[in-house]
Design a protein around this motif. Structure first.
Motif, PDB file in Angstrom:
ATOM      1  N   ASP A 169       0.836  -1.194   0.000  1.00 34.23           N
ATOM      2  CA  ASP A 169       0.000   0.000   0.000  1.00 34.23           C
ATOM      3  C   ASP A 169       0.879   1.255   0.000  1.00 34.23           C
ATOM      4  O   ASP A 169       1.701   1.450   0.898  1.00 34.23           O
ATOM      5  CB  ASP A 169      -0.908   0.001   1.228  1.00 34.23           C
ATOM      6  CG  ASP A 169      -1.885   1.163   1.215  1.00 34.23           C
ATOM      7  OD1 ASP A 169      -2.866   1.099   0.469  1.00 34.23           O
ATOM      8  OD2 ASP A 169      -1.641   2.139   1.952  1.00 34.23           O
ATOM      9  N   VAL A 170       0.713   2.113  -0.989  1.00 31.83           N
ATOM     10  CA  VAL A 170       1.565   3.294  -1.132  1.00 31.83           C
ATOM     11  C   VAL A 170       1.338   4.281   0.007  1.00 31.83           C
ATOM     12  O   VAL A 170       2.291   4.875   0.537  1.00 31.83           O
ATOM     13  CB  VAL A 170       1.331   3.972  -2.496  1.00 31.83           C
ATOM     14  CG1 VAL A 170       2.056   5.316  -2.576  1.00 31.83           C
ATOM     15  CG2 VAL A 170       1.785   3.059  -3.627  1.00 31.83           C
ATOM     16  N   LEU A 171       0.094   4.480   0.410  1.00 36.69           N
ATOM     17  CA  LEU A 171      -0.192   5.427   1.497  1.00 36.69           C
ATOM     18  C   LEU A 171       0.512   5.010   2.780  1.00 36.69           C
ATOM     19  O   LEU A 171       1.117   5.850   3.467  1.00 36.69           O
ATOM     20  CB  LEU A 171      -1.700   5.517   1.726  1.00 36.69           C
ATOM     21  CG  LEU A 171      -2.152   6.449   2.856  1.00 36.69           C
ATOM     22  CD1 LEU A 171      -1.666   7.878   2.616  1.00 36.69           C
ATOM     23  CD2 LEU A 171      -3.664   6.411   3.010  1.00 36.69           C
ATOM     24  N   ALA A 172       0.461   3.729   3.117  1.00 36.01           N
ATOM     25  CA  ALA A 172       1.134   3.245   4.321  1.00 36.01           C
ATOM     26  C   ALA A 172       2.647   3.418   4.207  1.00 36.01           C
ATOM     27  O   ALA A 172       3.323   3.799   5.175  1.00 36.01           O
ATOM     28  CB  ALA A 172       0.783   1.780   4.569  1.00 36.01           C
ATOM     29  N   LEU A 173       3.181   3.172   3.025  1.00 34.10           N
ATOM     30  CA  LEU A 173       4.623   3.335   2.820  1.00 34.10           C
ATOM     31  C   LEU A 173       5.043   4.791   2.975  1.00 34.10           C
ATOM     32  O   LEU A 173       6.065   5.096   3.599  1.00 34.10           O
ATOM     33  CB  LEU A 173       5.014   2.820   1.434  1.00 34.10           C
ATOM     34  CG  LEU A 173       4.926   1.309   1.208  1.00 34.10           C
ATOM     35  CD1 LEU A 173       5.135   0.982  -0.265  1.00 34.10           C
ATOM     36  CD2 LEU A 173       5.968   0.588   2.054  1.00 34.10           C
ATOM     37  N   VAL A 174       4.260   5.700   2.396  1.00 31.84           N
ATOM     38  CA  VAL A 174       4.589   7.124   2.485  1.00 31.84           C
ATOM     39  C   VAL A 174       4.553   7.598   3.933  1.00 31.84           C
ATOM     40  O   VAL A 174       5.426   8.346   4.387  1.00 31.84           O
ATOM     41  CB  VAL A 174       3.616   7.942   1.611  1.00 31.84           C
ATOM     42  CG1 VAL A 174       3.724   9.419   1.921  1.00 31.84           C
ATOM     43  CG2 VAL A 174       3.900   7.699   0.133  1.00 31.84           C
ATOM     44  N   LEU A 175       3.546   7.150   4.689  1.00 37.14           N
ATOM     45  CA  LEU A 175       3.446   7.546   6.086  1.00 37.14           C
ATOM     46  C   LEU A 175       4.576   6.953   6.924  1.00 37.14           C
ATOM     47  O   LEU A 175       5.046   7.581   7.881  1.00 37.14           O
ATOM     48  CB  LEU A 175       2.093   7.120   6.651  1.00 37.14           C
ATOM     49  CG  LEU A 175       0.869   7.844   6.072  1.00 37.14           C
ATOM     50  CD1 LEU A 175      -0.409   7.251   6.628  1.00 37.14           C
ATOM     51  CD2 LEU A 175       0.935   9.342   6.372  1.00 37.14           C
ATOM     52  N   GLN A 176       5.032   5.779   6.560  1.00 35.93           N
ATOM     53  CA  GLN A 176       6.124   5.150   7.295  1.00 35.93           C
ATOM     54  C   GLN A 176       7.478   5.744   6.927  1.00 35.93           C
ATOM     55  O   GLN A 176       8.383   5.807   7.760  1.00 35.93           O
ATOM     56  CB  GLN A 176       6.155   3.636   7.002  1.00 35.93           C
ATOM     57  CG  GLN A 176       5.043   2.847   7.650  1.00 35.93           C
ATOM     58  CD  GLN A 176       5.360   2.520   9.105  1.00 35.93           C
ATOM     59  OE1 GLN A 176       6.363   2.942   9.652  1.00 35.93           O
ATOM     60  NE2 GLN A 176       4.466   1.762   9.730  1.00 35.93           N
ATOM     61  N   GLY A 177       7.640   6.200   5.681  1.00 31.92           N
ATOM     62  CA  GLY A 177       8.963   6.603   5.193  1.00 31.92           C
ATOM     63  C   GLY A 177       9.396   7.990   5.599  1.00 31.92           C
ATOM     64  O   GLY A 177      10.586   8.318   5.515  1.00 31.92           O
ATOM     65  N   GLY A 178       8.482   8.857   6.028  1.00 26.94           N
ATOM     66  CA  GLY A 178       8.869  10.219   6.372  1.00 26.94           C
ATOM     67  C   GLY A 178       9.814  10.298   7.556  1.00 26.94           C
ATOM     68  O   GLY A 178      10.722  11.133   7.588  1.00 26.94           O
ATOM     69  N   ALA A 179       9.623   9.441   8.540  1.00 26.46           N
ATOM     70  CA  ALA A 179      10.495   9.456   9.719  1.00 26.46           C
ATOM     71  C   ALA A 179      11.936   9.157   9.335  1.00 26.46           C
ATOM     72  O   ALA A 179      12.875   9.748   9.885  1.00 26.46           O
ATOM     73  CB  ALA A 179       9.993   8.436  10.744  1.00 26.46           C
ATOM     74  N   SER A 180      12.123   8.266   8.370  1.00 23.20           N
ATOM     75  CA  SER A 180      13.475   7.943   7.901  1.00 23.20           C
ATOM     76  C   SER A 180      14.122   9.150   7.249  1.00 23.20           C
ATOM     77  O   SER A 180      15.291   9.466   7.497  1.00 23.20           O
ATOM     78  CB  SER A 180      13.411   6.779   6.908  1.00 23.20           C
ATOM     79  OG  SER A 180      14.631   6.625   6.220  1.00 23.20           O
ATOM     80  N   VAL A 181      13.368   9.874   6.420  1.00 23.23           N
ATOM     81  CA  VAL A 181      13.914  11.019   5.688  1.00 23.23           C
ATOM     82  C   VAL A 181      14.299  12.140   6.643  1.00 23.23           C
ATOM     83  O   VAL A 181      15.449  12.615   6.654  1.00 23.23           O
ATOM     84  CB  VAL A 181      12.878  11.526   4.659  1.00 23.23           C
ATOM     85  CG1 VAL A 181      13.359  12.806   4.003  1.00 23.23           C
ATOM     86  CG2 VAL A 181      12.624  10.465   3.599  1.00 23.23           C
ATOM     87  N   VAL A 182      13.344  12.594   7.452  1.00 21.56           N
ATOM     88  CA  VAL A 182      13.587  13.726   8.347  1.00 21.56           C
ATOM     89  C   VAL A 182      14.584  13.357   9.444  1.00 21.56           C
ATOM     90  O   VAL A 182      15.494  14.139   9.763  1.00 21.56           O
ATOM     91  CB  VAL A 182      12.270  14.223   8.962  1.00 21.56           C
ATOM     92  CG1 VAL A 182      12.520  15.350   9.948  1.00 21.56           C
ATOM     93  CG2 VAL A 182      11.316  14.683   7.868  1.00 21.56           C
ATOM     94  N   GLY A 183      14.442  12.172  10.009  1.00 21.86           N
ATOM     95  CA  GLY A 183      15.350  11.753  11.079  1.00 21.86           C
ATOM     96  C   GLY A 183      16.790  11.635  10.613  1.00 21.86           C
ATOM     97  O   GLY A 183      17.712  12.085  11.310  1.00 21.86           O
ATOM     98  N   SER A 184      17.004  11.059   9.438  1.00 27.88           N
ATOM     99  CA  SER A 184      18.371  10.919   8.924  1.00 27.88           C
ATOM    100  C   SER A 184      18.994  12.271   8.628  1.00 27.88           C
ATOM    101  O   SER A 184      20.172  12.509   8.928  1.00 27.88           O
ATOM    102  CB  SER A 184      18.362  10.048   7.657  1.00 27.88           C
ATOM    103  OG  SER A 184      17.924   8.740   7.932  1.00 27.88           O
ATOM    104  N   ALA A 185      18.218  13.182   8.031  1.00 23.99           N
ATOM    105  CA  ALA A 185      18.746  14.509   7.710  1.00 23.99           C
ATOM    106  C   ALA A 185      19.097  15.287   8.982  1.00 23.99           C
ATOM    107  O   ALA A 185      20.157  15.928   9.064  1.00 23.99           O
ATOM    108  CB  ALA A 185      17.736  15.287   6.879  1.00 23.99           C
ATOM    109  N   LEU A 186      18.240  15.221   9.990  1.00 20.86           N
ATOM    110  CA  LEU A 186      18.519  15.923  11.246  1.00 20.86           C
ATOM    111  C   LEU A 186      19.727  15.311  11.964  1.00 20.86           C
ATOM    112  O   LEU A 186      20.545  16.038  12.545  1.00 20.86           O
ATOM    113  CB  LEU A 186      17.296  15.882  12.158  1.00 20.86           C
ATOM    114  CG  LEU A 186      16.111  16.746  11.735  1.00 20.86           C
ATOM    115  CD1 LEU A 186      14.940  16.538  12.698  1.00 20.86           C
ATOM    116  CD2 LEU A 186      16.493  18.226  11.708  1.00 20.86           C
ATOM    117  N   ALA A 187      19.838  13.995  11.917  1.00 18.83           N
ATOM    118  CA  ALA A 187      20.972  13.341  12.564  1.00 18.83           C
ATOM    119  C   ALA A 187      22.284  13.718  11.878  1.00 18.83           C
ATOM    120  O   ALA A 187      23.286  14.008  12.542  1.00 18.83           O
ATOM    121  CB  ALA A 187      20.779  11.827  12.550  1.00 18.83           C
TER     122      ALA A 187
END
Length: 277
Positions: A68-86
């Motif tokens: 499901d694309v919606l579930a993937l998009v909602l799950q993937g944001g934490a990886s993007v923002v968290g990695s950039a901030l780290a």
């Protein structure tokens, strides 16, 4: 149009700009913060077909693996923002002390630190990440750490330049003559002076780090292909762009909004700072 009217128009545009930036930045940030809590199951359901367009069962359709694309998009944001901030935190944590060290009274130490950072500055970011991937270090830890270390030269140069500014040097010399030690001068006086330029630089550098990490993940140099990270989703579903565009355009739009919204807020902060000065 008269001059006062022009000024009113420019002022109205400036007042609207923060709201546009906040909306652009707020949507992906909220998705990153709240998405993992509300996202459903990302594993392919029974009978799920790959690259299906949006429908009743899947609001944004399915990806090439039937997830499901919606579930993937909602799950993937934490990886993007968290990695950039780290990665940004790594660059700041290493760059600020090195910049203060280079701005000290010892010129030999200044030359040593800055020339070593010049060597690091000469390496292209993606080339370094490609070399890292070729050696088998594809874990998130290595990706974030190296992306952060690549920001150290620019951060150190900014800190050194601000600490060596004529106004700052005059106050520093006066504090030294009064008998204040290194900790008082650097952790109290210079920390106040550097707070504003560092905050502004961090806002713009966040987009640079985000671009570097997203490029690495898109090229397959970082996270595995099964990751819900937005850049990975774009690369994974790029072949199905015309049959299932939502799987590519939605994560791409969120990444773009994150970068553009951050840049607009930084531009607004710079303009406000110039107006006050």
């Amino acid at each position: 149009m008269t001059l006062p009217e022009k000024r009113d128009t420019v002022g109205a545009k400036r007042r609207r700009m923060p709201w546009i930036a906040l909306v652009l930045l707020g949507v992906p940030v909220l998705a990153a913060l709240l998405g993992p809590w509300v996202a459903g199951e990302t594993a392919p359901g029974e009978g799920a077909l790959p690259s299906q367009p949006p429908g009743a069962g899947h609001l944004l359709g399915t990806d090439v693996l039937g997830r499901d694309v919606l579930a993937l998009v909602l799950q993937g944001g934490a990886s993007v923002v968290g990695s950039a901030l780290a990665a940004l935190s790594v660059g700041m944590a290493a760059g600020v002390p090195l910049g203060l060290l280079a701005a000290g009274p010892r010129r030999g130490l200044d030359e040593t630190v800055m020339r070593a950072l010049d060597v690091l500055l000469a390496f292209p970011g993606l080339l370094v990440l490609m070399t890292l991937a070729a050696t088998g270090h594809r874990e998130r830890f290595w990706l974030v750490t190296v992306a952060g270390l690549l920001q150290v030269p620019a951060v150190a140069r900014l800190v050194r330049g601000a600490a060596l500014a004529p106004g700052s040097r005059t106050v520093v010399e006066a504090l030294r003559m009064q008998g204040h030690g290194w900790a008082y001068i650097h952790l109290r006086h210079l920390a106040r002076e550097l707070a504003a330029p560092l905050a502004t630089d961090a806002g713009g550098r966040f987009s640079l780090v985000l671009y570097l990490l997203a490029s690495a993940n898109f090229l397959g140099l970082g996270l595995p292909a099964s990751s819900p990270d937005w850049a990975v989703l774009i690369e994974r579903n790029s072949d199905a762009l015309f049959t299932q565009p939502a799987a590519v355009l939605v994560p791409a739009a969120l990444l773009t909004a994150l970068c553009v919204g951050g840049n607009l807020l930084v531009d607004r902060a710079l303009a406000h700072r110039r107006t006050r000065s």
